[in-house]
Structures are given as structure tokens and as C-alpha cells.
Design a protein around this motif. Structure first.
Motif, mmCIF file in Angstrom:
data_model
loop_
_atom_site.group_PDB
_atom_site.id
_atom_site.type_symbol
_atom_site.label_atom_id
_atom_site.label_comp_id
_atom_site.label_asym_id
_atom_site.label_seq_id
_atom_site.Cartn_x
_atom_site.Cartn_y
_atom_site.Cartn_z
ATOM 1 N N UNK A 189 0.840 -1.208 0.000
ATOM 2 C CA UNK A 189 0.000 0.000 0.000
ATOM 3 C C UNK A 189 0.871 1.254 0.000
ATOM 4 N N UNK A 190 1.871 1.271 0.833
ATOM 5 C CA UNK A 190 2.780 2.428 0.881
ATOM 6 C C UNK A 190 3.539 2.576 -0.438
ATOM 7 N N UNK A 191 4.001 1.487 -0.981
ATOM 8 C CA UNK A 191 4.732 1.544 -2.245
ATOM 9 C C UNK A 191 3.830 2.063 -3.362
ATOM 10 N N UNK A 192 2.566 1.638 -3.368
ATOM 11 C CA UNK A 192 1.620 2.093 -4.394
ATOM 12 C C UNK A 192 1.378 3.600 -4.297
ATOM 13 N N UNK A 193 1.442 4.147 -3.081
ATOM 14 C CA UNK A 193 1.249 5.585 -2.890
ATOM 15 C C UNK A 193 2.564 6.348 -2.976
ATOM 16 N N UNK A 194 3.617 5.635 -3.371
ATOM 17 C CA UNK A 194 4.959 6.214 -3.499
ATOM 18 C C UNK A 194 5.438 6.809 -2.171
ATOM 19 N N UNK A 195 5.101 6.117 -1.074
ATOM 20 C CA UNK A 195 5.547 6.513 0.252
ATOM 21 C C UNK A 195 6.634 5.546 0.717
ATOM 22 N N UNK A 196 7.409 6.001 1.664
ATOM 23 C CA UNK A 196 8.460 5.147 2.210
ATOM 24 C C UNK A 196 7.832 3.935 2.891
ATOM 25 N N UNK A 197 8.392 2.786 2.633
ATOM 26 C CA UNK A 197 7.960 1.548 3.280
ATOM 27 C C UNK A 197 9.165 1.023 4.047
ATOM 28 N N UNK B 259 20.536 -1.391 30.943
ATOM 29 C CA UNK B 259 19.111 -1.710 30.970
ATOM 30 C C UNK B 259 18.411 -0.840 29.942
ATOM 31 N N UNK B 260 17.296 -1.316 29.416
ATOM 32 C CA UNK B 260 16.494 -0.514 28.506
ATOM 33 C C UNK B 260 15.782 0.575 29.293
ATOM 34 N N UNK B 261 15.638 1.708 28.682
ATOM 35 C CA UNK B 261 14.923 2.831 29.270
ATOM 36 C C UNK B 261 13.458 2.707 28.857
ATOM 37 N N UNK B 262 12.580 2.369 29.805
ATOM 38 C CA UNK B 262 11.178 2.115 29.477
ATOM 39 C C UNK B 262 10.512 3.321 28.822
ATOM 40 N N UNK B 263 10.820 4.520 29.290
ATOM 41 C CA UNK B 263 10.218 5.722 28.700
ATOM 42 C C UNK B 263 10.639 5.855 27.234
ATOM 43 N N UNK B 264 11.903 5.602 26.956
ATOM 44 C CA UNK B 264 12.391 5.678 25.577
ATOM 45 C C UNK B 264 11.721 4.630 24.698
ATOM 46 N N UNK B 265 11.591 3.420 25.217
ATOM 47 C CA UNK B 265 10.939 2.340 24.460
ATOM 48 C C UNK B 265 9.499 2.734 24.134
ATOM 49 N N UNK B 266 8.782 3.308 25.103
ATOM 50 C CA UNK B 266 7.395 3.738 24.856
ATOM 51 C C UNK B 266 7.346 4.803 23.770
ATOM 52 N N UNK B 267 8.309 5.731 23.772
ATOM 53 C CA UNK B 267 8.347 6.780 22.744
ATOM 54 C C UNK B 267 8.577 6.172 21.358
ATOM 55 N N UNK B 268 9.488 5.209 21.291
ATOM 56 C CA UNK B 268 9.777 4.556 20.002
ATOM 57 C C UNK B 268 8.529 3.866 19.470
ATOM 58 N N UNK B 269 7.828 3.107 20.321
ATOM 59 C CA UNK B 269 6.636 2.407 19.863
ATOM 60 C C UNK B 269 5.513 3.381 19.506
ATOM 61 N N UNK B 270 5.399 4.490 20.224
ATOM 62 C CA UNK B 270 4.396 5.503 19.889
ATOM 63 C C UNK B 270 4.690 6.097 18.523
ATOM 64 N N UNK B 271 5.953 6.377 18.258
ATOM 65 C CA UNK B 271 6.350 6.919 16.959
ATOM 66 C C UNK B 271 6.030 5.927 15.852
ATOM 67 N N UNK B 272 6.339 4.651 16.071
ATOM 68 C CA UNK B 272 6.032 3.645 15.059
ATOM 69 C C UNK B 272 4.531 3.548 14.825
ATOM 70 N N UNK B 273 3.755 3.702 15.904
ATOM 71 C CA UNK B 273 2.307 3.687 15.765
ATOM 72 C C UNK B 273 1.826 4.808 14.854
ATOM 73 N N UNK B 274 2.444 5.977 14.983
ATOM 74 C CA UNK B 274 2.084 7.110 14.125
ATOM 75 C C UNK B 274 2.511 6.849 12.673
ATOM 76 N N UNK B 275 3.641 6.200 12.489
ATOM 77 C CA UNK B 275 4.142 5.941 11.137
ATOM 78 C C UNK B 275 3.260 4.959 10.365
ATOM 79 N N UNK B 276 2.612 4.035 11.070
ATOM 80 C CA UNK B 276 1.837 3.021 10.352
ATOM 81 C C UNK B 276 0.470 3.530 9.908
ATOM 82 N N UNK B 277 0.137 4.750 10.272
ATOM 83 C CA UNK B 277 -1.155 5.315 9.859
ATOM 84 C C UNK B 277 -1.092 5.903 8.486
#
Length: 94
Positions: free
Chosen positions: A49-57, A76-94
Motif C-alpha cells: 500500500x505504501x509503495x503504491x502511494x509512493x511513500x516510504x515503506x 538496561x532498557x529505558x522504558x520511557x524511551x521504548x514507549x516513545x519509540x513504539x508511539x512513533x512507530x504507531x504514528x508511522x503506520x497510519x
């Protein structure tokens, strides 16, 4: 003396973890939980779908070090940082 390889130790540990989880959560309960989960995203369709719209996949993977720190010297992983990364990915998949 027959010393187990690293792979044999990992397999042994994972088998023990699986058995422990089997005892902790009955199969019926696990099946009920699975039935309530949303359908997984169609990975191929999302990329096409992204490729068809000429968007980055982008295929991305985030590897965390673990909450407990793991081996000596590992951060150790920084939980706050991990949450930010997953939130950003959530925005990217829209």
C-alpha cells in the motif's frame, strides 16, 4: 566430560521456561486470550500500500537490552524511551 554447547544451554533454558509457562497459564485460558486479540496487520499489504502511494515503506526492528540488564556490563532498557519509540512507530503506520 561432555560440556553442553551454548546452543544446548539456550535450548534447555527455553524448554524449562516453556514448561513453567504451561503450568502457570492453562491452555484453555491461553486460547481464550488469543481469541480476543485483534487480527494481525497484513505485513505484505501494508508495504505494498505504501509503495503504491509512493511513500516510504520501512521495515524496522527495535532490540531492547532487557529490563533487568541481562549480562554484566549491559545497560538496561529505558522504558520511557521504548514507549516513545513504539508511539512513533504507531504514528508511522497510519
Amino acid at each position: 566430560m561432555n560440556t553442553p554447547t551454548i546452543l544446548q544451554r539456550i535450548i534447555g533454558t527455553k524448554r524449562a521456561e516453556i514448561e513453567q509457562r504451561r503450568r502457570a497459564v492453562p491452555l484453555v485460558e491461553l486460547q481464550c486470550t488469543i481469541e480476543t486479540l485483534p487480527e494481525p496487520r497484513d505485513f505484505h499489504a501494508a508495504l505494498a500500500e505504501r509503495a503504491a502511494r509512493k511513500q516510504a515503506a520501512v521495515i524496522a526492528e527495535f532490540k531492547r537490552l532487557g529490563w533487568k540488564g541481562g549480562a554484566p556490563g549491559r545497560k538496561r532498557s529505558d522504558k520511557a524511551y521504548v514507549r516513545k519509540v513504539f508511539a512513533l512507530w504507531g504514528e508511522l503506520k497510519r
